[in-house]
Design an enzyme around this catalytic site. Structure first.
Site, mmCIF file in Angstrom:
data_model
loop_
_atom_site.group_PDB
_atom_site.id
_atom_site.type_symbol
_atom_site.label_atom_id
_atom_site.label_comp_id
_atom_site.label_asym_id
_atom_site.label_seq_id
_atom_site.Cartn_x
_atom_site.Cartn_y
_atom_site.Cartn_z
ATOM 1 N N ASP A 247 0.841 -1.203 0.000
ATOM 2 C CA ASP A 247 0.000 0.000 0.000
ATOM 3 C C ASP A 247 0.883 1.263 0.000
ATOM 4 O O ASP A 247 1.875 1.310 -0.713
ATOM 5 C CB ASP A 247 -0.982 -0.052 1.193
ATOM 6 C CG ASP A 247 -2.157 0.888 1.038
ATOM 7 O OD1 ASP A 247 -3.146 0.492 0.408
ATOM 8 O OD2 ASP A 247 -2.077 2.032 1.519
ATOM 9 N N TYR A 397 -3.914 11.192 0.440
ATOM 10 C CA TYR A 397 -4.257 10.926 -0.962
ATOM 11 C C TYR A 397 -4.235 12.204 -1.771
ATOM 12 O O TYR A 397 -3.738 12.239 -2.890
ATOM 13 C CB TYR A 397 -5.635 10.257 -1.057
ATOM 14 C CG TYR A 397 -5.621 8.820 -0.608
ATOM 15 C CD1 TYR A 397 -5.554 8.500 0.749
ATOM 16 C CD2 TYR A 397 -5.640 7.776 -1.522
ATOM 17 C CE1 TYR A 397 -5.520 7.185 1.168
ATOM 18 C CE2 TYR A 397 -5.613 6.451 -1.105
ATOM 19 C CZ TYR A 397 -5.550 6.164 0.232
ATOM 20 O OH TYR A 397 -5.499 4.857 0.636
ATOM 21 N N HIS A 454 -4.483 -7.941 0.216
ATOM 22 C CA HIS A 454 -3.817 -6.644 0.343
ATOM 23 C C HIS A 454 -3.088 -6.449 1.674
ATOM 24 O O HIS A 454 -2.048 -5.815 1.717
ATOM 25 C CB HIS A 454 -4.883 -5.563 0.159
ATOM 26 C CG HIS A 454 -4.347 -4.175 0.109
ATOM 27 N ND1 HIS A 454 -3.643 -3.701 -0.979
ATOM 28 C CD2 HIS A 454 -4.398 -3.157 0.997
ATOM 29 C CE1 HIS A 454 -3.296 -2.443 -0.747
ATOM 30 N NE2 HIS A 454 -3.743 -2.086 0.444
#
Ligand SMILES: *[C@@H]1O[C@H](CO)[C@@H](O)[C@H](O)[C@H]1NC(C)=O
Length: 478
Positions: A247, A397, A454
């Site tokens: 990630d 982000y 993930h």
């Protein structure tokens, strides 16, 4: 690499009379050639730069306090009572019939999670668990950086201790590594015997996540994070170290390798961003569907990548709404999440459901408890809740998607340090070795993992630990 071309450019010999003139011309041409080869083959790095993320103007007078201070997570009756009051007052909207997790978190199941949280989950006990590893904080670029630092309790004769920095992502935390840490610090005690390496582990919290302070200034991205983590490792006295991440942790550790390759012994990733989407890639994608061997795709790659549009575009669109929100207006949705533990849990745990296995969307309970315990999941949620860090974690982000990612400096810089890639089958996107090679020029190991998604360290700590050990052993032998 460019040195290999030098002898040819310079070793031309002339014995003619007008050698002087000729050799002058050759020298000129050779110089141009060398210059061209040099600029072409020179290993480019990301500028380290500098930053200030504290409030107001940078303090110019005096040096930053470089002390490393022991830190303990604490809680109080007040904190727990406040949480319980909010959980008791939660409001729920009923889910559509038969929706399972397709519309997001099923609120009937959420009631069960909240009931467990309110009546059984014991935060005081979890704080003790979190404090079982030594925590520290230190000030870098004006903000408090939190990390845990775990050393092996004993080092068997003849074994070398390797420093390993492990970086989490969103919506995870340093806690994701709690199960893998003992496997890496004391592999032999956990049946990972043939190992001749042991690690000491440093797990920081990304600034704005958990117990690291949030930046006060705009623009805090993965490159700034990479620089801060290098500074942290240097402050701890490490000159050369291994890096691991998935990630955001993958992007941060990759940036670290691009920034100071001489400090990085090896880079191990369980998610690879292959951001160069040029013409070569398009051709590879198209040909791969018919003649995979021609573009270097294995049978396993083909299974994981195709049908391309379905798996790489349609699926990603369905699963990336959060990303669009967080990359544009994180603070708005963040207001609600930071105010409501129930909303926060739904938002975070939906990701632990779908990103662990996309088929979990069909399950009434999102399949969450088939891979994790509610205690584990809620501990991670609590790390966001008690630190009030969801908004700053979402902002990351926006800061990282501020510009076109294919134009970013880091997308144009190759990674030359030894790299190990663990490709888990349920990961959001699969990057075949042939595609990873455009960025990662020195892939030492590439493993198709048998199961897992993930949150590799959290879900399959043993598989991940084995792959990291396998990679490091290989790098050390080179
Ligand atoms: C939501 O979860 C509950 C409890 O797991 C289940 O009984 C219910 O059928 C689910 N609802 C929907 C709409 O999927």
């Amino acid at each position: 690499m460019w040195q290999e071309f030098l002898p040819n450019a310079w070793s031309v010999e002339y014995s003619q009379k007008n050698a002087v003139l000729l050799s002058a011309a050759t020298l000129g041409a050779g110089g141009v050639l060398v210059y061209w080869l040099r600029s072409r083959y020179k290993i480019k790095t990301i500028e380290m730069g500098d930053g200030w993320w504290g409030s107001g103007e940078r303090l110019l007078k005096g040096k930053e306090d470089e002390s490393i201070r022991p830190f303990k997570i604490e809680t109080s009756d007040k904190e727990i009572e406040d949480l319980h009051r909010r959980l008791d007052q939660a409001r729920y909207a009923p889910p559509l019939e038969g929706a399972a997790f397709h519309y997001g978190f099923n609120s009937s199941y959420l009631r069960k999670v909240v009931s467990y949280w309110r009546n059984e989950f014991d935060w005081r006990e979890k704080v003790k668990v979190l404090n079982k590893y030594p925590h520290f904080r230190t000030t870098i670029e004006g903000i408090e950086i939190h990390f845990i630092h775990v050393k092996p309790s004993y080092v068997p004769h003849g074994q070398v201790v390797q420093p390993l920095l492990m970086v989490h992502g969103w919506p995870g935390s340093f806690y994701e590594f709690y199960k893998i840490i003992p496997l890496l610090t004391e592999p032999a005690a956990h049946g990972l015997t043939e190992s001749d390496v042991v690690f000491e582990i440093i797990c920081p919290s990304i600034p704005g996540y958990g117990f690291s302070e949030a930046p006060r200034q705009k623009g805090f991205d993965s490159i700034a994070t990479a620089r801060i983590f290098h500074k942290l490792m240097n402050r701890l006295g490490f000159k050369k170290y291994y890096l691991q991440g998935g990630d955001w942790g993958s992007r941060i550790t990759t940036n670290m390798a691009q920034m100071l390759p001489q400090s990085v012994k090896g880079l191990h990733l369980n998610l690879v961003f292959a951001s160069k989407l040029g013409l070569t890639r398009m051709i590879s994608v198209m040909l791969g569907a018919y003649v995979p061997w021609l573009v270097g795709l294995s049978r396993e790659d083909v299974q994981r990548v195709y049908p391309f549009v379905q798996k790489n575009i349609y699926e990603l669109l369905q699963e990336s709404g959060y990303l669009h929100i967080q990359a544009t207006k994180p603070d708005t949705a963040g207001c609600g999440l930071n105010d409501s533990p129930v909303g926060l849990a739904a938002y975070i745990l939906e990701k632990f459901s779908t990103w662990t296995d996309k088929s979990f969307r069909h399950k009434d309970d999102g399949g969450l408890e088939s891979k994790y315990s509610l205690d584990e999941l809620l501990t991670n949620v609590m790390i966001y809740w008690v630190t009030s860090s969801i908004v700053s974690s979402m902002r990351y982000y926006k800061e990282n998607f501020a510009s076109d990612p294919t134009l970013d400096a880091d997308a144009r810089v190759g990674v030359y340090v030894p790299t190990g890639i663990a490709a888990f089958p349920q990961e959001l996107v699969h990057t075949p070795r042939a595609w990873a090679k455009t960025t990662f020029k020195n892939i030492v190991t590439y493993s198709y993992m048998p199961r897992g998604g993930h949150f590799a360290a959290f879900e399959e700590p043993r598989l991940l630990a084995q792959d990291i050990l396998h990679f490091v052993r290989k790098v050390e032998r080179l």
